[in-house]
Design a protein around this motif. Structure first.
Motif, PDB file in Angstrom:
ATOM      1  N   ARG A   9      -2.719   5.733  12.096  1.00 15.23           N
ATOM      2  CA  ARG A   9      -3.142   5.437  10.732  1.00 15.23           C
ATOM      3  C   ARG A   9      -2.217   4.395  10.100  1.00 15.23           C
ATOM      4  NH1 ARG A   9      -4.702   8.129   5.915  1.00 15.23           N
ATOM      5  NH2 ARG A   9      -5.037   6.446   4.417  1.00 15.23           N
ATOM      6  N   ARG A  53      -3.099  10.400   2.054  1.00 14.56           N
ATOM      7  CA  ARG A  53      -3.899   9.943   0.923  1.00 14.56           C
ATOM      8  C   ARG A  53      -3.285   8.688   0.310  1.00 14.56           C
ATOM      9  NH1 ARG A  53      -3.583  11.818  -4.464  1.00 14.56           N
ATOM     10  NH2 ARG A  53      -1.796  13.011  -3.745  1.00 14.56           N
ATOM     11  N   ARG A  54      -4.103   7.653   0.174  1.00 13.26           N
ATOM     12  CA  ARG A  54      -3.626   6.442  -0.505  1.00 13.26           C
ATOM     13  C   ARG A  54      -3.460   6.730  -1.996  1.00 13.26           C
ATOM     14  NH1 ARG A  54      -5.641   0.454   0.410  1.00 13.26           N
ATOM     15  NH2 ARG A  54      -4.269  -0.592  -1.077  1.00 13.26           N
ATOM     16  N   VAL A  55      -2.351   6.279  -2.567  1.00 16.34           N
ATOM     17  CA  VAL A  55      -2.081   6.548  -3.978  1.00 16.34           C
ATOM     18  C   VAL A  55      -1.741   5.246  -4.696  1.00 16.34           C
ATOM     19  CG1 VAL A  55      -1.347   8.954  -3.656  1.00 16.34           C
ATOM     20  CG2 VAL A  55       0.345   7.112  -3.438  1.00 16.34           C
ATOM     21  N   ASP A  56      -1.737   5.324  -6.026  1.00 16.14           N
ATOM     22  CA  ASP A  56      -1.524   4.116  -6.835  1.00 16.14           C
ATOM     23  C   ASP A  56      -0.073   3.930  -7.248  1.00 16.14           C
ATOM     24  OD1 ASP A  56      -4.182   3.376  -6.804  1.00 16.14           O
ATOM     25  OD2 ASP A  56      -4.656   4.626  -8.542  1.00 16.14           O
ATOM     26  N   MET A  90       5.132   3.714   2.405  1.00 16.22           N
ATOM     27  CA  MET A  90       4.791   2.464   1.738  1.00 16.22           C
ATOM     28  C   MET A  90       4.839   1.336   2.756  1.00 16.22           C
ATOM     29  SD  MET A  90       6.585   0.882  -1.655  1.00 16.22           S
ATOM     30  CE  MET A  90       8.194   0.503  -1.022  1.00 16.22           C
ATOM     31  N   GLU A  98      -3.421   0.752   8.835  1.00 14.79           N
ATOM     32  CA  GLU A  98      -3.267   0.334   7.433  1.00 14.79           C
ATOM     33  C   GLU A  98      -2.476  -0.961   7.348  1.00 14.79           C
ATOM     34  OE1 GLU A  98      -4.543   1.458   4.691  1.00 14.79           O
ATOM     35  OE2 GLU A  98      -5.313   3.442   5.223  1.00 14.79           O
ATOM     36  N   ARG A 147       0.862  -1.181   0.000  1.00 12.55           N
ATOM     37  CA  ARG A 147       0.000   0.000   0.000  1.00 12.55           C
ATOM     38  C   ARG A 147       0.894   1.226   0.000  1.00 12.55           C
ATOM     39  NH1 ARG A 147      -5.161  -1.154   4.139  1.00 12.55           N
ATOM     40  NH2 ARG A 147      -5.732  -3.143   3.174  1.00 12.55           N
ATOM     41  N   LEU A 148       0.535   2.211  -0.824  1.00 12.30           N
ATOM     42  CA  LEU A 148       1.326   3.438  -0.989  1.00 12.30           C
ATOM     43  C   LEU A 148       0.502   4.646  -0.543  1.00 12.30           C
ATOM     44  CD1 LEU A 148       2.473   2.810  -4.697  1.00 12.30           C
ATOM     45  CD2 LEU A 148       3.518   1.933  -2.606  1.00 12.30           C
ATOM     46  N   PHE A 149       1.189   5.623   0.042  1.00 13.28           N
ATOM     47  CA  PHE A 149       0.510   6.819   0.555  1.00 13.28           C
ATOM     48  C   PHE A 149       1.337   8.069   0.287  1.00 13.28           C
ATOM     49  CE2 PHE A 149      -0.513   3.146   3.037  1.00 13.28           C
ATOM     50  CZ  PHE A 149      -1.889   3.209   3.203  1.00 13.28           C
ATOM     51  N   ASP A 150       0.615   9.146  -0.047  1.00 17.06           N
ATOM     52  CA  ASP A 150       1.209  10.473  -0.151  1.00 17.06           C
ATOM     53  C   ASP A 150       0.583  11.277   0.980  1.00 17.06           C
ATOM     54  OD1 ASP A 150       2.006  13.016  -0.735  1.00 17.06           O
ATOM     55  OD2 ASP A 150       1.016  13.120  -2.689  1.00 17.06           O
ATOM     56  N   LEU A 153      -3.573  -4.535   5.768  1.00 14.74           N
ATOM     57  CA  LEU A 153      -2.788  -5.225   4.742  1.00 14.74           C
ATOM     58  C   LEU A 153      -2.458  -6.658   5.185  1.00 14.74           C
ATOM     59  CD1 LEU A 153      -1.234  -4.922   2.024  1.00 14.74           C
ATOM     60  CD2 LEU A 153       0.710  -4.078   3.353  1.00 14.74           C
TER      61      LEU A 153
END
Lengths: 271, 271
Positions: A65, A10-13, A104, A69, A4-7, A73
């Protein structure tokens, strides 16, 4: 591998081509053992991450958070989890702006337990850099060069690294403990090296002393082990020509670890 | 920013979460001035990249392909181009496998020309690591820490860094040349620092000598400049309390650079 990726929040792709982790290794990471969907030593890992973030002036994600997350996962599984935090996407140039962190989470299978292990000496030295000593940051070319020293077919499990002045520091991916007489010693890490989470646990458990160690101190030790938070405590059976038989104090420590951290309760010995 | 990403010979849309550049800074980069869609010093940059790849045991993309892709991305423009090459996506752990390289080309606008400049001394030291000295690798936390020393509002354009033993090495993002009497000197980079492409050009153009320089050698110099392949030659007007007036030898060198590299022909002075 699940990831899982985050900026920031916000979760990002995907990963930004401008990410400063990719550009400069401008980040930190933690590699943690999960057990039944939980990370028993989360607090120890987060504490080290926070120390590194303070030194680098790096923003961290919200801890609750991040942990939630990761639990999502893991979904109840065992495994090896990694949390990578970078300074995020930046403009060209070294100046660190006020970035949201990129972070990440990933999970991969638990490696097979393997102890006792065989060591070798590495020729690659660790530079003395007190400003970064102890941190698990993402500037790891020294470890990459050291690990690249293995010749094809060479079966050593781990390598020991010296600092620029010849003092023993650690294994490539773990810390080192040395029994001499009735004293447990581990290298001081005030000038280079990574202050491992398992090292912190073992320091307390053994009432060990941090010391400057020469290669001869290691080669003439009564027992040795390498440790990290993924593989636990790996007793050393061989280093070059020197061999050691299993030592009851190491067996005792492994039993204590199994009691303290459930992921290490299932370790099988592979003699 | 325009960008193109590649996994070995294949163009891709994103960066792998397993990329070893992101995990360990396990890569190299070149930052190059483009002029009318071409990179006049491509050969100098590729040569340094190849030297770094040899040291790190890193595979490079095909050179002709990389240059053609860059020309396509530039499409006739001027700008600053960056080529990043990493060891690609790998399994967990430091051992470098036989990976296809990940590589990325990007273009950003040319920064405004600014010379003369003001320097400051940085407190962050460069560790002595001969195994990596000279390479433009992606382990750049020392530069990040140095650049983070600027206090809010501080207007210094660049900072000078010392090595762990107190010798002057370079600016944070450029090399340093010092005029003493009739001799041009630049710090030796056998233990740390980046062997800049512009430094290589200036060494030859000035018939300069590599030397171990102390801070006093810099502060009592007759003229100073900082240089890199993006900004060219930046004459130094101030370092702490010391000021310098423009020196004809630096003006002469800037004129030679403008003749050798068309991107630097349009530099405007900002006194």
């Amino acid at each position: 591998m699940d990831v899982r990726l985050f900026d920031g929040g916000r979760r990002v792709d995907g990963i930004s081509p401008l990410d400063r982790g990719l550009a400069y290794g401008d980040g930190l990471f933690e590699t943690m053992r999960a057990h039944h969907g939980d990370v028993p030593w989360w607090d120890r890992h987060w504490s080290r991450l926070r120390q590194g973030a303070t030194v680098l002036g790096l923003a961290l994600p919200d801890e609750a958070r991040a942990r939630a997350e990761l639990a999502g996962l893991l979904d109840g599984r065992d495994g090896v989890t990694k949390l990578l935090v970078t300074r995020g996407a930046g403009e060209r140039g070294y100046a660190p702006g006020p970035h949201e962190p990129f972070w990440m989470l990933s999970v991969s299978p638990t490696p097979p337990a393997r102890s006792p292990i065989t060591l070798r000496w590495c020729a690659t030295r660790l530079a003395l850099q007190p400003a970064l000593a102890g941190l698990k940051h993402c500037n790891r070319l020294e470890q990459v060069l050291a690990r690249a020293e293995w010749t094809p077919g060479e079966t050593a499990d781990e390598g020991l690294m010296l600092d620029a002045e010849g003092a023993v520091v650690s294994a490539v991916a773990g810390n080192l403990f040395v029994l001499r007489g009735d004293a447990w010693l581990t290298p001081s890490l005030d000038r280079c090296g990574v202050r491992g989470v398992m090292r912190g646990w073992a320091l307390t458990a053994l009432d060990a002393t941090e010391a400057r160690l020469a290669t001869a101190d290691v080669e003439t030790a009564d027992a040795l082990f390498v440790c990290n938070a993924v593989r636990g405590i790996l007793e050393v059976a061989r280093l070059g020509d020197r061999t050691w038989t299993p030592h009851p104090q190491v067996a005792g420590l492994r039993a204590r670890l199994a009691a303290d951290h459930p992921a290490f309760a299932s370790l099988t010995e592979m003699p």
